[in-house]
Structures are given as C-alpha cells and as structure tokens.
Design a protein around this motif. Sequence first.
Motif, PDB file in Angstrom:
ATOM      1  N   GLU A 163     -18.066  17.081 -15.835  1.00 35.51           N
ATOM      2  CA  GLU A 163     -18.008  17.309 -14.374  1.00 35.51           C
ATOM      3  C   GLU A 163     -19.348  17.835 -13.838  1.00 35.51           C
ATOM      4  OE1 GLU A 163     -13.373  18.933 -14.524  1.00 35.51           O
ATOM      5  OE2 GLU A 163     -15.029  20.350 -14.282  1.00 35.51           O
ATOM      6  N   VAL A 164     -20.213  18.268 -14.748  1.00 39.65           N
ATOM      7  CA  VAL A 164     -21.450  18.941 -14.338  1.00 39.65           C
ATOM      8  C   VAL A 164     -22.431  17.937 -13.740  1.00 39.65           C
ATOM      9  CG1 VAL A 164     -23.448  20.266 -15.172  1.00 39.65           C
ATOM     10  CG2 VAL A 164     -21.154  20.752 -16.065  1.00 39.65           C
ATOM     11  N   VAL A 165     -22.900  18.232 -12.499  1.00 37.56           N
ATOM     12  CA  VAL A 165     -23.841  17.311 -11.841  1.00 37.56           C
ATOM     13  C   VAL A 165     -25.205  17.964 -11.581  1.00 37.56           C
ATOM     14  CG1 VAL A 165     -22.087  15.844 -10.773  1.00 37.56           C
ATOM     15  CG2 VAL A 165     -22.845  17.908  -9.567  1.00 37.56           C
ATOM     16  N   ALA A 166     -25.299  19.285 -11.751  1.00 43.17           N
ATOM     17  CA  ALA A 166     -26.595  19.943 -11.520  1.00 43.17           C
ATOM     18  C   ALA A 166     -26.678  21.215 -12.355  1.00 43.17           C
ATOM     19  CB  ALA A 166     -26.748  20.308 -10.041  1.00 43.17           C
ATOM     20  N   THR A 167     -27.855  21.475 -12.900  1.00 44.54           N
ATOM     21  CA  THR A 167     -28.085  22.774 -13.573  1.00 44.54           C
ATOM     22  C   THR A 167     -29.504  23.236 -13.247  1.00 44.54           C
ATOM     23  OG1 THR A 167     -28.917  21.763 -15.604  1.00 44.54           O
ATOM     24  CG2 THR A 167     -26.579  22.293 -15.565  1.00 44.54           C
ATOM     25  N   GLU A 168     -29.670  24.540 -13.250  1.00 45.82           N
ATOM     26  CA  GLU A 168     -31.023  25.103 -13.099  1.00 45.82           C
ATOM     27  C   GLU A 168     -30.988  26.505 -13.691  1.00 45.82           C
ATOM     28  OE1 GLU A 168     -34.015  23.938  -9.976  1.00 45.82           O
ATOM     29  OE2 GLU A 168     -33.293  25.812  -9.104  1.00 45.82           O
ATOM     30  N   ILE A 169     -32.098  26.881 -14.315  1.00 46.11           N
ATOM     31  CA  ILE A 169     -32.161  28.242 -14.878  1.00 46.11           C
ATOM     32  C   ILE A 169     -33.378  28.960 -14.319  1.00 46.11           C
ATOM     33  CG2 ILE A 169     -33.306  27.316 -16.980  1.00 46.11           C
ATOM     34  CD1 ILE A 169     -32.002  29.764 -18.471  1.00 46.11           C
ATOM     35  N   ARG A 170     -33.228  30.232 -14.032  1.00 47.58           N
ATOM     36  CA  ARG A 170     -34.355  31.063 -13.589  1.00 47.58           C
ATOM     37  C   ARG A 170     -34.270  32.417 -14.285  1.00 47.58           C
ATOM     38  NH1 ARG A 170     -37.295  29.112  -9.214  1.00 47.58           N
ATOM     39  NH2 ARG A 170     -36.351  27.187  -8.456  1.00 47.58           N
ATOM     40  N   ASN A 171     -35.449  32.943 -14.608  1.00 48.24           N
ATOM     41  CA  ASN A 171     -35.517  34.233 -15.310  1.00 48.24           C
ATOM     42  C   ASN A 171     -36.264  35.246 -14.443  1.00 48.24           C
ATOM     43  OD1 ASN A 171     -34.393  33.105 -17.764  1.00 48.24           O
ATOM     44  ND2 ASN A 171     -36.330  32.017 -17.938  1.00 48.24           N
ATOM     45  N   PHE A 172     -35.736  36.427 -14.356  1.00 50.37           N
ATOM     46  CA  PHE A 172     -36.343  37.472 -13.517  1.00 50.37           C
ATOM     47  C   PHE A 172     -36.643  38.680 -14.413  1.00 50.37           C
ATOM     48  CE2 PHE A 172     -33.715  34.675 -11.122  1.00 50.37           C
ATOM     49  CZ  PHE A 172     -34.531  34.331 -10.060  1.00 50.37           C
ATOM     50  N   PRO A 173     -37.923  38.987 -14.587  1.00 50.78           N
ATOM     51  CA  PRO A 173     -38.293  40.006 -15.585  1.00 50.78           C
ATOM     52  C   PRO A 173     -37.738  41.397 -15.278  1.00 50.78           C
ATOM     53  CG  PRO A 173     -40.232  39.264 -14.331  1.00 50.78           C
ATOM     54  CD  PRO A 173     -39.091  38.371 -13.960  1.00 50.78           C
ATOM     55  N   TYR A 174     -37.512  41.692 -13.997  1.00 45.19           N
ATOM     56  CA  TYR A 174     -36.952  43.011 -13.652  1.00 45.19           C
ATOM     57  C   TYR A 174     -35.614  42.806 -12.944  1.00 45.19           C
ATOM     58  CZ  TYR A 174     -41.588  44.785 -14.721  1.00 45.19           C
ATOM     59  OH  TYR A 174     -42.767  45.106 -15.364  1.00 45.19           O
ATOM     60  N   GLY A 175     -34.507  43.143 -13.597  1.00 42.72           N
ATOM     61  CA  GLY A 175     -33.177  42.956 -13.004  1.00 42.72           C
ATOM     62  C   GLY A 175     -32.438  44.274 -12.822  1.00 42.72           C
ATOM     63  N   TYR A 176     -32.280  45.002 -13.926  1.00 39.21           N
ATOM     64  CA  TYR A 176     -31.523  46.263 -13.884  1.00 39.21           C
ATOM     65  C   TYR A 176     -32.318  47.393 -14.530  1.00 39.21           C
ATOM     66  CZ  TYR A 176     -27.308  43.644 -12.678  1.00 39.21           C
ATOM     67  OH  TYR A 176     -26.384  42.859 -12.042  1.00 39.21           O
ATOM     68  N   VAL A 177     -32.377  48.530 -13.855  1.00 34.53           N
ATOM     69  CA  VAL A 177     -32.909  49.762 -14.451  1.00 34.53           C
ATOM     70  C   VAL A 177     -31.849  50.270 -15.436  1.00 34.53           C
ATOM     71  CG1 VAL A 177     -33.438  52.185 -13.949  1.00 34.53           C
ATOM     72  CG2 VAL A 177     -34.237  50.375 -12.397  1.00 34.53           C
ATOM     73  N   VAL A 178     -32.258  50.594 -16.644  1.00 33.85           N
ATOM     74  CA  VAL A 178     -31.306  51.130 -17.629  1.00 33.85           C
ATOM     75  C   VAL A 178     -31.536  52.637 -17.752  1.00 33.85           C
ATOM     76  CG1 VAL A 178     -30.517  51.028 -20.036  1.00 33.85           C
ATOM     77  CG2 VAL A 178     -31.278  48.927 -18.875  1.00 33.85           C
ATOM     78  N   TYR A 179     -30.469  53.384 -17.520  1.00 34.43           N
ATOM     79  CA  TYR A 179     -30.568  54.852 -17.561  1.00 34.43           C
ATOM     80  C   TYR A 179     -30.344  55.334 -18.997  1.00 34.43           C
ATOM     81  CZ  TYR A 179     -30.631  55.041 -12.475  1.00 34.43           C
ATOM     82  OH  TYR A 179     -30.984  54.898 -11.159  1.00 34.43           O
ATOM     83  N   ASP A 180     -31.349  55.143 -19.849  1.00 30.19           N
ATOM     84  CA  ASP A 180     -31.193  55.647 -21.217  1.00 30.19           C
ATOM     85  C   ASP A 180     -31.432  57.165 -21.213  1.00 30.19           C
ATOM     86  OD1 ASP A 180     -33.928  55.936 -21.078  1.00 30.19           O
ATOM     87  OD2 ASP A 180     -34.399  54.541 -22.681  1.00 30.19           O
ATOM     88  N   LEU A 181     -31.321  57.775 -22.397  1.00 25.95           N
ATOM     89  CA  LEU A 181     -31.361  59.244 -22.428  1.00 25.95           C
ATOM     90  C   LEU A 181     -32.746  59.805 -22.070  1.00 25.95           C
ATOM     91  CD1 LEU A 181     -29.072  59.897 -25.539  1.00 25.95           C
ATOM     92  CD2 LEU A 181     -28.459  60.089 -23.121  1.00 25.95           C
ATOM     93  N   ASP A 182     -33.786  58.954 -22.102  1.00 25.86           N
ATOM     94  CA  ASP A 182     -35.139  59.410 -21.741  1.00 25.86           C
ATOM     95  C   ASP A 182     -35.475  59.158 -20.273  1.00 25.86           C
ATOM     96  OD1 ASP A 182     -35.920  60.402 -24.190  1.00 25.86           O
ATOM     97  OD2 ASP A 182     -36.440  58.405 -24.938  1.00 25.86           O
ATOM     98  N   TYR A 183     -34.530  58.549 -19.541  1.00 26.20           N
ATOM     99  CA  TYR A 183     -34.824  58.109 -18.173  1.00 26.20           C
ATOM    100  C   TYR A 183     -35.433  59.223 -17.298  1.00 26.20           C
ATOM    101  CZ  TYR A 183     -34.086  56.737 -13.332  1.00 26.20           C
ATOM    102  OH  TYR A 183     -34.285  56.488 -11.992  1.00 26.20           O
ATOM    103  N   GLN A 184     -34.763  60.363 -17.208  1.00 29.20           N
ATOM    104  CA  GLN A 184     -35.207  61.417 -16.275  1.00 29.20           C
ATOM    105  C   GLN A 184     -36.622  61.889 -16.613  1.00 29.20           C
ATOM    106  OE1 GLN A 184     -33.612  62.158 -13.628  1.00 29.20           O
ATOM    107  NE2 GLN A 184     -31.519  61.486 -14.058  1.00 29.20           N
ATOM    108  N   ARG A 185     -36.847  62.094 -17.915  1.00 29.60           N
ATOM    109  CA  ARG A 185     -38.155  62.601 -18.360  1.00 29.60           C
ATOM    110  C   ARG A 185     -39.263  61.591 -18.037  1.00 29.60           C
ATOM    111  NH1 ARG A 185     -41.091  61.771 -22.863  1.00 29.60           N
ATOM    112  NH2 ARG A 185     -39.483  60.573 -23.938  1.00 29.60           N
ATOM    113  N   LEU A 186     -39.030  60.318 -18.392  1.00 31.28           N
ATOM    114  CA  LEU A 186     -40.076  59.303 -18.211  1.00 31.28           C
ATOM    115  C   LEU A 186     -40.348  59.042 -16.731  1.00 31.28           C
ATOM    116  CD1 LEU A 186     -38.915  56.736 -20.946  1.00 31.28           C
ATOM    117  CD2 LEU A 186     -40.761  58.425 -21.117  1.00 31.28           C
ATOM    118  N   VAL A 187     -39.272  58.845 -15.966  1.00 28.95           N
ATOM    119  CA  VAL A 187     -39.449  58.498 -14.551  1.00 28.95           C
ATOM    120  C   VAL A 187     -40.026  59.699 -13.791  1.00 28.95           C
ATOM    121  CG1 VAL A 187     -38.240  57.778 -12.439  1.00 28.95           C
ATOM    122  CG2 VAL A 187     -37.741  56.653 -14.593  1.00 28.95           C
ATOM    123  N   GLY A 188     -39.565  60.902 -14.151  1.00 28.58           N
ATOM    124  CA  GLY A 188     -40.088  62.116 -13.511  1.00 28.58           C
ATOM    125  C   GLY A 188     -41.592  62.225 -13.716  1.00 28.58           C
ATOM    126  N   CYS A 189     -42.023  61.999 -14.954  1.00 26.41           N
ATOM    127  CA  CYS A 189     -43.447  62.129 -15.302  1.00 26.41           C
ATOM    128  C   CYS A 189     -44.272  61.063 -14.541  1.00 26.41           C
ATOM    129  CB  CYS A 189     -43.513  61.981 -16.822  1.00 26.41           C
ATOM    130  SG  CYS A 189     -45.064  61.520 -17.498  1.00 26.41           S
TER     131      CYS A 189
END
Length: 432
Positions: A359-385
């Motif tokens: 049934e598929v008549v069209a496909t396209e793929i796109r990649n976006f290098p920045y999508g989601y900020v991940v709040y890992d355990l170092d987030y506050q320290r790194l972003v604060g600095c």
Amino acid sequence: MMRIGILGGGLSAVTLNRFLKPESEILEKEDRLGGLCRSFCTQGFHYDVGGHILFSKDAALMEAVKEVLAGNLNYCRRNNQILFKDRYVKYPFENALGALDKEDVYDCLITYLKNENPKPRNFKEWIYYTFGNGIANNYLVPYNSKIWKEPLENMELGWVERVPRPPLEDVVKSAVGIETEGYLHQLHFLYPATGGIEALVTAMCRPDAQVITNYEIKKLKKSGRKWLVSDGTIEREYDEVVSTIPLPELVSCLEGIPAKITQAVSQLRYNQVRVVLVGVNHEGLMDKSAVYVPQADAVFHRLCYMGYFSRANVPAGKSSIIAEMTTWNRHALYQVPDEALVERVIADLERLGFLHKNEVVATEIRNFPYGYVVYDLDYQRLVGCLRDYLQSLGIQLLGRFGEFEYINMDEVIRRGKRLAEQLNERFAANNG
Ligand SMILES: Cc1cc2nc3c(=O)[nH]c(=O)nc-3n(C[C@H](O)[C@H](O)[C@H](O)COP(=O)(O)OP(=O)(O)OC[C@H]3O[C@@H](n4cnc5c(N)ncnc54)[C@H](O)[C@@H]3O)c2cc1C
C-alpha cells in the motif's frame, strides 16, 4: 542605535525578533527559518519533525497564538492510543486501565493503591513511586526507556513535574471501566489548517524581519564593545547577541575556551531524532492523532497520523504515518543507514498491523541532530557551568537547545517574548 544579532532561526528566534524594538537580524544556517518547527513535503504528503501540536496551560498565550495564525487553524481533540499487547488502549495509560485484561487491571490497580516504593532519587524510582509497579512495568518504564535511550535510573528528577500525576479517583474509575481523561491541558489542541506547523513560524515572523539564511555561524568573538559573527566568509557586527543555536554549536564557535567548559559541553546528553514518513494509497491512517509503541522490538516509539491534524497534510484518497525514533552517538540506531531504517520501519508497521507493504506509495527520512534534551544525573552541574560561563561573556541564551531545556513551543514563545521585553527595557534605559 543598538543592533542585536539573533543566532539561529527557529521559533524562539522569530518570536524574539517579532517583539524586539531595537534593530535585529536573524542568522540561520539552513535555507529557511523554522528549525524543529519546519514542515516538509514529498509527493503531496506534508509532515513535521514528529507530530507538532499546539497546546498550553497558559490560556492567554494560546489566544495570542490563535491571533498570530489568523484563522489558519484546525481545532482538534486528541485521539492518542497506546499499542499494548494485542490491542489499542487510550492514552494516557493510567486513564484506560479498564481496557486491559483483568489480571493486568488488578496488577496495575493494587500496586497503585498499595504502593510501598521508597521516596525517589531518580526518574525510574519516581515512576514506581508515583504510579506503582503495574503501570510502571507494563507501560511507563518500557516506553520511557525507548524514547530516552538512557537507563532511567541515570535520569534526574528536576524535569518530572511536566509529567502530570493522575488523581487517585481517575485511576480507580478507569480500572472499573468509567471513562476519564488525563493530561487535560493537551486534550484539545490546535494545528495549522494548511502549511504544517511551519505555518506558525511563517505567521510569527515579522514581514520586515531581517533574515540571513544559508549562514552557518562558525565564529563568534568580542572586539571592543562589539560582537563579531562570521560564517568563515562574511563578518557581521552587533552590540548584543542572543543565541538560540544548540549549546555545543555555540561553544564550538568561541575561541580560548577553558578546558572545563570544553569538557562540560562534550558530556551533555541529548538525543537525535530520526523521522520516517510513510504515505499509503488509502485513507485508513487518519483516525488517530498518535500511537505510542512501548514494544522493545519495534524500532519507533511513536507514530503520528498527519491527516488527523489536517486533511491538507495528505493527498486526496491517501493518508500517512510518521514514525519517530530517537538515538545518540553511542546507540546502535545511530549507525543504521537511512535506507535500511526506512525498510525496518515499514517491516515493523506491517508486522504490527498498521499497513501492508504494497500500500506504500511514498517514503522519506530526515534526521535532526538535536531532538530531545536528556536530563541525566550530570545535567544540572553541566548546564549550570555552561550557562554561567556564557552569561559571563555577555551572551544571552534562548530556546530549547539554546538554553538546553526540554521546552515546547508554548514555552519557547513565552520566553522569546519575555526576553524581547527585557532587552526593550534596557534599550529604553540606554536611550535616556
Ligand atoms: C520530535 C519532536 C516533537 C515535538 N513536538 C512538539 C509538540 O507537539 N508541541 C510543542 O509545543 N512542541 C513540540 N516540540 C518542541 C518544539 O519543536 C521546540 O520547542 C521548538 O521548535 C524549539 O524552537 P527553538 O527556536 O528553540 O529551537 P530550534 O528549532 O532548534 O532552532 C534552532 C535553529 O538554529 C539553527 N542553527 C543551529 N546551528 C547553527 C549555526 N551554527 N549557525 C546558524 N544557525 C544554526 C538551526 O538550524 C535551527 O533553525 C517537539 C520537538 C521534537 C524534537
């Protein structure tokens, strides 16, 4: 006359520019404005960078958005589903327990009511503490593991207030089969009638905005009281700069960076987004807004039905799905070539019963290098600095990856307007 350089040309940049009184100029590396709010089209199928719907807890802000879009609007009611075992269950999961098998309902309800999980120290513990073992094990842990691509125990708690907690009454009602709705602030949402979500950026952008596209900022330095910005060929001069480009990109444009800053930026965790559009030769993929897919063996975590948001997104007699996948440079999906990923998406869609390959008549793929900020355990320290350092240089930060926060369009608009007002005040004060 003060002149402001706005680095990057997404929604935050056009909002700032719209409300600024001093002269300003937007510098964007792509051939058009929009960033994550761009929309794309192939063979008549329009799609966004993952489903982009307009909603907010701030009613006044939504009224302002409506005014900006000047009638180019669809009013939609959410019809999100979760693919759970062999069936669709309404989203959010905790508001649809009655649709599960009796053993699963019991497991979810009893562990929600008799929840002895200790006070949480990380995101994983928070899920168990807030929802109980049944809801956590059946849906929230598998789904969140897929989207974040980070062990959930390595994620911090600072951002979790954006995940609404259900009232106890709703969970009990849903378990016994009484209809309830959760996440009420996004039960009704807006979407442009035509032009995809990019129509919002186009409408928000002042007609007289000074915009330089195809200008990839490579250098940023202070010379006396001026900021000099360069793409390697042409240098531009400003009194102030506001950066909406991702923090790692900004830092790479600066010279003489202290080692601790270079190190901090290299440790920031964020996910890339890979989006695959699949168009089909019938109208069958228009009845839902989105489907959440917690199954570990399906490559995508979420599917959005573009024709549900607006019929203008699909050609007559056809419909489409966009599959969203997250990854980062240490994850296997990062290396999968585009063509192979499109094939994998179609195979998974067929296996899970969404469509037939023929049934598929069209496909396209796109990649976006920045999508989601991940709040890992170092987030506050790194972003604060990083923020402290960049602010000490006098660089203003704005936007999802400019400030490095998990913020949506409504918050981006709110912050863009607020910063414009602050700069306007400073400008007025400087001019006596
Ligand atoms: C998959 C997904 C789904 C989403 N769904 C929703 C939703 O349903 N509802 C909602 O409200 N929000 C949603 N969002 C969030 C929304 O997309 C963002 O909040 C918003 O687009 C951020 O705008 P911004 O201007 O801050 O950043 P961006 O859009 O990232 O803009 C940054 C700009 O800087 C440019 N740039 C980068 N480097 C350089 C350089 N060196 N020189 C010049 N320019 C540069 C980029 O090209 C880009 O145009 C979603 C986001 C994603 C990833």
